[in-house]
Each structure stands twice: as structure tokens, then as C-alpha cells.
Design an enzyme around this catalytic site. Structure first.
Site, mmCIF file in Angstrom:
data_model
loop_
_atom_site.group_PDB
_atom_site.id
_atom_site.type_symbol
_atom_site.label_atom_id
_atom_site.label_comp_id
_atom_site.label_asym_id
_atom_site.label_seq_id
_atom_site.Cartn_x
_atom_site.Cartn_y
_atom_site.Cartn_z
ATOM 1 N N LEU A 117 0.811 -1.228 0.000
ATOM 2 C CA LEU A 117 0.000 0.000 0.000
ATOM 3 C C LEU A 117 0.846 1.281 0.000
ATOM 4 O O LEU A 117 0.517 2.261 0.687
ATOM 5 C CB LEU A 117 -0.961 0.010 1.208
ATOM 6 C CG LEU A 117 -1.995 -1.122 1.262
ATOM 7 C CD1 LEU A 117 -2.822 -1.036 2.543
ATOM 8 C CD2 LEU A 117 -2.923 -1.086 0.051
ATOM 9 N N CYS A 169 -6.279 -6.256 1.008
ATOM 10 C CA CYS A 169 -4.855 -6.262 0.644
ATOM 11 C C CYS A 169 -4.129 -7.351 1.432
ATOM 12 O O CYS A 169 -4.152 -7.346 2.664
ATOM 13 C CB CYS A 169 -4.218 -4.906 0.925
ATOM 14 S SG CYS A 169 -2.439 -4.947 0.652
ATOM 15 N N ILE A 188 -12.408 -10.232 -7.697
ATOM 16 C CA ILE A 188 -11.663 -10.534 -6.491
ATOM 17 C C ILE A 188 -10.386 -9.676 -6.435
ATOM 18 O O ILE A 188 -9.852 -9.299 -7.473
ATOM 19 C CB ILE A 188 -11.251 -12.032 -6.437
ATOM 20 C CG1 ILE A 188 -10.414 -12.430 -7.650
ATOM 21 C CG2 ILE A 188 -12.438 -12.929 -6.292
ATOM 22 C CD1 ILE A 188 -9.859 -13.864 -7.605
ATOM 23 N N GLY A 215 -10.255 -9.694 -12.179
ATOM 24 C CA GLY A 215 -9.412 -10.888 -12.095
ATOM 25 C C GLY A 215 -8.908 -11.351 -13.442
ATOM 26 O O GLY A 215 -9.556 -12.153 -14.102
#
Ligand code: SIN
Length: 311
Positions: free
Chosen positions: A73, A130, A191, A243
Site C-alpha cells: 500500500l 490487501c 476478487i 481478475g
């Protein structure tokens, strides 16, 4: 509205092809490369309360048909995002969705409070998925109570659309979608990446500094498609498919499974034009196949003669 347009809450998207968080920078780096205004929406990389340097290298590794990342991140933090990035995003003619990530319920709340009054920001995507951080991330996203609580807090603080981005690293992703929907989420996106690992056999060392990372790209597409198919049957709110979508055909699979929109992620690293190319090709596909109302195409998978084992 054109045949590709749709709404989440009161926000209208001109089409159903978005760029995925973390694969398109803050959205201001790209206009030199592609016509961002053609996108249905642009989703910024995850913004956190404080700036984050992210994880040490190596934090990106190529795998067969996939990409393993452990960025951690990395971002400039919400204050600098507001001061430096947001004014530049105001010139764009696409829906700006800000993806936010926190270590705790309170951090998600604070982030929304700081961002909510900005008219340029049309919606929030809550990153509850995450896999590359010690606090927040999967510890929240794999806990039904946390997903409920964070969505509830967010809902109290904003009237803008809330999209909850879910992790596949759980037993049943649709339970998490139901939890988000019950607390007022307007959509779920799925996802995010699957936890994966690669080892350098010569050095016997993990290839990523954090040992494991998040796998994305075409390698995960069949899994993503199955999760979208499952979730579409469990909730009434829109499901946004993500995805390993590289091509129009890939996107069409997600629409047939019931996704209302799709996000293009890893493909941006291979070809930054992919999202815009898919938009153009989708228009042609609809013309060629006389599809006047795209909503009718969505979810129109033909299951006759199939045996539902897991769904
Ligand atoms: C990262 O920054 O490590 C990836 C973000 C995510 O998977 O949500």
C-alpha cells in the site's frame, strides 16, 4: 443514458469498464498514454491516512500467466492526495472512485470524513482485501464482523456509493458480500489478489521480500469468474468483476456470469490501452450481435443441461 451506461446509487457510469486500483497510479499519470475520459470509471490506488513507503524490494515478480505483488500500500497519504492529486483529477471526464485502506475501523472513518466533501470524488471503494500488510488488509477482510463494522461506519459517513472490495482468501466470499450488503454497501468488487509465493531455487530465497504476495493476472481469472458467479447469486447489489481480464472475451465471460461492470487491472501493465480497447471492442460486439440493451446480456449465461454442484 447510452446502452452501456448504468448507475450505482445516483452516480452514472458511461460504460462498464473501469480500471482497477493499484494498476493505474493515482489516475493523473496515465492521460498522456490513453484517453482516460473513455473509461466508465477510474479507481485510484489505495489511499491511507498516513503516507506509506510500502514494502522493501523485491515487491513485484512475474509468474506463469500472473503477477505476484507485495507493494504494501505504498502511497502519499490522504493529505497530499487531497492537495496535489485531486485538483488534477478534477479535469477528467470520467467517474473518479477513490480506493481507501485503513489499519482499523476508525481509520476508514477518518479517511471518509476527510474525502467526502470533495465533489470530484464520486464514490469510495473500501479496500478490505490487501494481502500485503501486517495491520488492516486481510486481518479485516477475512473477518465477517470487521467487514460489517467498516461498511456500517462508512455508510453513516457518506451518501456517495460505497463499493466493498473483497478478498478471495476466505472460505466463502459470498458471505462477505452479504455482510457488506446488509450494512448498506452499494456494490461489491471482487476478487482482489490470491495469496501466493515464489522461491528462487538457486538462492533458496523467497522471491518477494515479504515471502508471500498477492497473485493477479490471467492465472486467477477462472477463480475470479467462479467467485463472481457465486456472489451474483447471493446478493442484490451490483457485483463488479475483477481478475485477469485481458481481452473483450475475458470481460464478456464476467458479464455473462452476472457482473454489472468489470475492472481491468494487471492488463494495464502489459498494455495500458487494454481498457479503452475493450470499450471499443465491446461496442462493436454489441453492434455485430444486435444487442440493444446490454443489461439483458448481463447474467445471460446458459446453464441448461449443466449440473450445479457448488452453486
Ligand atoms: C499492495 O499495495 O500491496 C496491493 C494492494 C492490494 O492488494 O489491495
Amino acid at each position: 443514458m447510452t446502452k452501456f451506461a448504468f448507475k450505482i446509487r445516483d452516480v452514472e457510469f458511461k460504460n462498464r469498464i473501469f480500471t482497477a486500483s493499484g494498476t493505474f497510479g493515482y489516475g493523473v499519470e496515465i492521460p498522456q498514454l490513453i484517453d482516460v475520459n473513455k473509461l466508465g470509471a477510474l479507481i485510484t490506488k489505495s489511499i491511507t491516512l498516513n503516507p506509506r513507503a510500502g514494502n522493501p524490494p523485491n515487491r513485484i515478480i512475474e509468474t506463469p500467466s500472473g503477477l505476484l505483488n507485495s507493494i504494501g500500500l505504498a502511497n502519499i497519504g490522504v493529505r497530499e492526495f487531497l492537495d496535489k492529486i485531486l485538483p488534477q483529477l478534477s479535469n477528467l471526464n470520467t467517474v473518479i472512485i477513490v480506493n481507501i485502506a485503513g489499519n482499523s475501523d476508525e481509520e476508514y472513518g477518518k479517511l471518509i470524513e476527510m474525502l467526502n466533501n470533495e465533489p470530484v470524488i464520486k464514490a469510495f471503494e473500501l479496500n478490505l482485501s490487501c494481502p500485503n500488510v501486517k495491520e488492516g488488509g486481510l486481518s479485516l477482510g477475512t473477518n465477517l464482523k470487521s467487514v460489517s463494522e467498516i461498511t456500517r461506519i462508512a455508510r453513516k459517513l457518506t451518501q456517495k456509493p460505497i463499493i466493498v472490495k473483497l478478498t478471495p482468501n476466505v472460505t466463502k466470499i459470498s458471505d462477505f458480500a452479504i455482510a457488506a450488503e446488509s450494512e448498506g454497501a452499494d456494490a461489491v468488487s471482487l476478487i482482489n489478489t490470491l495469496v501466493g509465493m515464489a522461491i528462487d531455487v538457486k538462492t533458496r530465497k523467497p522471491k518477494l521480500s515479504t515471502i508471500t504476495g498477492g497473485l493477479s493476472g490471467p492465472a486467477i481469472r477462472p477463480i475470479a469468474l467462479a467467485k463472481v458467479f457465486e456472489t451474483v447469486r447471493a446478493v442484490k447489489i451490483p457485483v463488479i468483476g475483477i481478475g485477469g481480464i485481458l481481452s473483450l472475451n475475458d470481460a464478456l465471460e464476467f458479464f455473462l456470469a452476472g457482473a454489472k461492470a468489470v475492472q481491468i487491472g494487471t492488463a494495464n501493465f502489459i498494455n495500458p490501452h487494454s481498457s479503452v480497447d475493450i470499450i471499443t471492442e465491446l461496442e462493436k460486439f454489441c453492434d455485430d450481435n444486435c444487442i440493444k440493451d446490454f443489461e439483458e446480456f448481463i447474467g445471460s449465461i446458459d446453464l441448461s443441461g449443466n449440473l450445479a454442484i457448488n452453486n
